[in-house]
Enzyme design. Structure first.
Site, mmCIF file in Angstrom:
data_model
loop_
_atom_site.group_PDB
_atom_site.id
_atom_site.type_symbol
_atom_site.label_atom_id
_atom_site.label_comp_id
_atom_site.label_asym_id
_atom_site.label_seq_id
_atom_site.Cartn_x
_atom_site.Cartn_y
_atom_site.Cartn_z
ATOM 1 N N LYS A 72 0.795 -1.228 0.000
ATOM 2 C CA LYS A 72 0.000 0.000 0.000
ATOM 3 C C LYS A 72 0.830 1.282 0.000
ATOM 4 O O LYS A 72 0.382 2.309 -0.516
ATOM 5 C CB LYS A 72 -0.965 0.006 1.193
ATOM 6 C CG LYS A 72 -2.054 -1.058 1.098
ATOM 7 C CD LYS A 72 -3.039 -0.926 2.249
ATOM 8 C CE LYS A 72 -4.144 -1.961 2.143
ATOM 9 N NZ LYS A 72 -5.183 -1.775 3.184
ATOM 10 N N ASP A 108 -10.378 2.211 1.706
ATOM 11 C CA ASP A 108 -10.585 1.630 3.037
ATOM 12 C C ASP A 108 -11.485 2.535 3.882
ATOM 13 O O ASP A 108 -12.539 2.136 4.361
ATOM 14 C CB ASP A 108 -9.245 1.425 3.756
ATOM 15 C CG ASP A 108 -8.455 0.253 3.206
ATOM 16 O OD1 ASP A 108 -9.072 -0.654 2.625
ATOM 17 O OD2 ASP A 108 -7.227 0.246 3.362
#
Length: 283
Positions: A72, A108
């Site tokens: 990420k 997210d």
């Protein structure tokens, strides 16, 4: 809605291990439901091959891809730009091909926010969040950008909580404070929203969160990011206290809805995606 005629469009995910990612089944279910000729492919990519994987996605004209830990942060140097929240939190879980450029986004926190907004708008609300890891970081940034009045970050480790508190105070308008998690943490009076952004309860639906249950008041909104099982002990305890609860499936589904919107431009039916997750998790 009428199905559109796409020709073998590809999206996917880059993860370090192939572990039966439920996101694959969820997004493929959405594609089938809407008659889209798209495929979502889970690719096992070790850290040392991430650059090659991104180049491959470019070369094959992929419309985008998701990323899991540990990619990420590392992926950022291989992209052409970042969305606002991804830039603030310094992490990307969704890359989108926009006019030939790969732009990093983070769904997210956006998925959590969308799920929360179905129940309550966090603007002007006092929020307590347990945890300071990746999920908490993403959720905290999105809550702050949505105008939360205040954020209390409760975490076992002060050293881990401090960077998140500092990030929120320096890069958003929402004041944040950190609290070292004591035994039986008492949620302050006046709190509107409580979020469990830890892994407590994952795989164990009876594991309690160390919180003073009497401090959970009717009218509070209590959310948990855990999806397996979706009905955690924390949510059951909060429900018994008269709180409105939000399970982790909503966050995961809305991550998928947002990602598919980024890639296809279409608003897909979240019910089809949730039904697939409920089948997987036996909810």
């Amino acid at each position: 809605m009428a199905a559109r005629d796409f020709t073998s469009e590809l999206v996917g995910s880059f993860s370090e291990g192939s572990n039966g990612n439920p996101t694959v089944a969820m997004i493929e279910a959405a594609f089938r439901h809407h008659g889209l000729n798209w495929r979502y492919i889970n690719c096992e990519v070790p850290p040392e091959r991430l650059a090659d994987a991104v180049k491959g996605a470019r070369a094959m004209g992929w419309r985008g891809f998701n990323l899991s830990i540990p990619h990420k942060v590392a992926v950022i140097e291989h992209l052409d730009g970042l969305g606002e929240s991804a830039a603030i939190m310094g992490a990307v879980n969704c890359a989108v091909n926009r006019d030939g450029k790969l732009i990093g986004e983070n769904t997210d926190g956006k998925g959590f926010l969308k799920s929360l907004m179905e129940v309550v708008d966090p603007k002007g609300k006092a929020i307590v969040m347990f945890g300071a890891g990746g999920a908490a970081r993403a959720i905290g940034v999105e809550l702050a950008l949505a105008g939360a009045r205040s954020l209390i970050i409760v975490n076992r480790s002060a050293a881990r909580a401090e960077p998140l508190v500092k990030l929120l105070n320096e890069k958003t308008k929402t004041p944040a404070t950190g609290v070292v998690w004591p035994k039986h943490y008492r949620v302050p009076d006046g709190t509107d929203i409580v979020v469990n952004a830890t892994s407590i309860g994952l795989g164990n639906g009876n594991e309690p969160l160390d919180v003073e249950l009497s401090s959970l008041k009717p009218g509070m909104v209590v959310a948990d990011v855990i999806v397996d099982p979706p009905d955690t002990r924390f949510l059951r305890d909060a429900r018994a206290r008269g709180c409105t609860v939000i399970d982790g499936l909503g966050m995961l589904v809305n991550q998928g809805v947002i990602g598919v919107k980024y890639w296809t431009g279409l608003d897909v039916d979240p019910a089809a995606m949730r039904a697939e997750l409920e089948r997987i998790f036996g909810a």
